[in-house]
Design an enzyme around this catalytic site. Structure first.
Site, PDB file in Angstrom:
ATOM      1  N   CYS A  20      12.100  -5.156   0.000  1.00 58.59           N
ATOM      2  CA  CYS A  20      11.393  -5.978  -0.986  1.00 58.59           C
ATOM      3  C   CYS A  20      11.901  -5.658  -2.391  1.00 58.59           C
ATOM      4  CB  CYS A  20       9.890  -5.704  -0.894  1.00 58.59           C
ATOM      5  SG  CYS A  20       8.927  -6.587  -2.127  1.00 58.59           S
ATOM      6  N   CYS A  79       0.834  -1.200   0.000  1.00 63.92           N
ATOM      7  CA  CYS A  79       0.000   0.000   0.000  1.00 63.92           C
ATOM      8  C   CYS A  79       0.871   1.253   0.000  1.00 63.92           C
ATOM      9  CB  CYS A  79      -0.903  -0.004   1.232  1.00 63.92           C
ATOM     10  SG  CYS A  79      -1.843  -1.530   1.457  1.00 63.92           S
ATOM     11  N   TYR A 125       8.929  -3.304  -9.744  1.00 66.31           N
ATOM     12  CA  TYR A 125       7.571  -2.966 -10.181  1.00 66.31           C
ATOM     13  C   TYR A 125       6.880  -1.877  -9.366  1.00 66.31           C
ATOM     14  CZ  TYR A 125       2.591  -3.525 -11.236  1.00 66.31           C
ATOM     15  OH  TYR A 125       1.298  -3.291 -11.577  1.00 66.31           O
ATOM     16  N   SER A 150       6.293  -0.454 -16.072  1.00 63.74           N
ATOM     17  CA  SER A 150       7.387  -0.361 -15.099  1.00 63.74           C
ATOM     18  C   SER A 150       8.676  -0.975 -15.639  1.00 63.74           C
ATOM     19  CB  SER A 150       6.991  -1.042 -13.789  1.00 63.74           C
ATOM     20  OG  SER A 150       6.555  -2.368 -14.033  1.00 63.74           O
ATOM     21  N   GLY A 168      -1.785   1.364  -4.648  1.00 62.64           N
ATOM     22  CA  GLY A 168      -3.042   0.767  -4.206  1.00 62.64           C
ATOM     23  C   GLY A 168      -4.226   1.477  -4.813  1.00 62.64           C
ATOM     24  N   ASN A 170       1.541  -0.258   5.680  1.00 64.10           N
ATOM     25  CA  ASN A 170       1.986  -0.905   4.449  1.00 64.10           C
ATOM     26  C   ASN A 170       2.873  -2.070   4.838  1.00 64.10           C
ATOM     27  OD1 ASN A 170       3.070  -1.619   1.947  1.00 64.10           O
ATOM     28  ND2 ASN A 170       4.558   0.052   1.960  1.00 64.10           N
ATOM     29  N   GLY A 171       2.448  -3.292   4.550  1.00 62.47           N
ATOM     30  CA  GLY A 171       3.273  -4.443   4.884  1.00 62.47           C
ATOM     31  C   GLY A 171       2.459  -5.663   5.211  1.00 62.47           C
TER      32      GLY A 171
END
Length: 328
Positions: free
Chosen positions: A242, A5, A248, A289, A32, A106-107
């Site tokens: 990540c 997010c 992306y 992307s 998101g 976010n996670g």
């Protein structure tokens, strides 16, 4: 749930913080598309507005005018099948023994099932199926003389990824997990402080990028000013950003881990041309992307870059649709 997010927060007395969060979320829309929300605080109370849909669909001038205060947090939600519903929209407001907080996350908390059961056994009744609500209740029920101590105590219980923006009636907090799995950065705007998932959101509102939130750091902004503890919890050589942020999720004009995304993707494309050379007439970047990586591949390989598939620019990102049929 596996989420990437977008979160945004601001502490800026004298500014229209709800509108600034709106524009910040607009810049983070790529993270998101299912729901959006803003919570504001004026020193005495919290106000929140969340709805399903894109930022431009959720907010209008009338809604923003009622979100008064000098503190605000915002959230764009990306979720998986089964969790795309209004009660999971964020920021969520949680009440407990220590008070009331608004929280955007976010996670993904990997020990969320065990923590949810533990809290349920203590009498907590959950209103959502998100691990974000678990974080909120852990903080509210944690021991400590102040919010920072309660947040730090809760962090010791959490396993997984979390970049969190949190607001009380009078303070703004930003928290990043000890491994730094999800991005979070700091900026300055007219004497105020801004936090965001990506630096592109700071650019969008004219804020100055200062630095990224450290792994394991708790940032506090209140009437006494800014305080960042700057002491990651865990080994300093352990980090786990990540990789999909580089590939992306992140916008190409964002800075993550000290690197601008666009040239980083170009470099990945150049390396790919050396690892996997091909005889071809043209190189294409798919999806959008991959454009920078495609250009890097073309530059290194000598194969011409071009476009062979055109995307409808008026639809959102397709990968983060919540089921395979919608992605197709």
């Amino acid at each position: 749930m596996h989420e990437s997010c977008g979160v945004f927060g601001i502490y800026a007395p004298g500014l229209s913080v709800a509108r600034l969060v709106y524009f910040g979320l607009f810049a983070l829309q790529h993270r998101g598309q299912e729901s959006a929300g803003i919570a504001t605080a004026d020193g005495e109370r919290l106000r929140v507005h969340t709805r399903m849909g894109l930022v431009s669909q959720v907010f209008d001038e009338d809604v923003l005018s009622h979100l008064q205060g000098h503190i605000a947090i915002g959230h764009n939600r990306y979720s998986t099948t089964g969790s795309s519903r209004i009660n999971n929209a964020q920021p969520i407001v949680v009440h407990g023994p220590a008070g009331t907080i608004a929280l955007g996350h976010n996670g993904n908390i990997v020990n969320s099932a065990a923590l949810r059961q533990e809290l349920s056994d203590q009498g907590v009744v959950f209103n959502t199926s998100t691990d974000s609500e678990i974080i909120g209740y852990l903080i509210l029920r944690a021991p400590g003389r102040n919010w920072t101590e309660r947040i730090r105590h809760a962090m010791r219980r959490l396993e997984g990824a979390y970049s969190v923006v949190l607001a009380t009636e009078s303070e703004l907090f930003a928290v990043r997990d000890p491994l730094g799995v999800r991005p979070l950065c700091l900026g300055r705007l007219d004497g105020g402080w801004v936090v965001a998932s990506e630096s592109c959101a700071l650019d969008h509102i004219g804020a100055q990028f200062i630095r990224e939130v450290e792994r394991g750091e708790i940032v506090t902004v209140n009437g006494d000013g800014f305080q960042g503890d700057g002491s990651p919890q865990g080994e300093r050589d352990q980090k786990a950003l990540c990789v999909f942020e580089y590939i992306y999720f992140a916008r190409p004009d964002s800075i993550i881990n000290g690197r601008l995304i666009y040239p980083t993707r170009e470099a990945m494309g150049r390396l790919l041309s050396k690892e996997h050379p091909v005889q071809a007439d043209m190189v294409m970047g798919i999806p959008d992307s991959a454009t920078a990586a495609g250009i890097g591949y073309a530059q290194a390989s000598g194969v011409t870059y071009g476009e062979g598939i055109l995307k409808n620019r008026y639809v959102g990102r397709t990968f983060i649709q919540p089921d395979q049929r919608l992605r197709d």
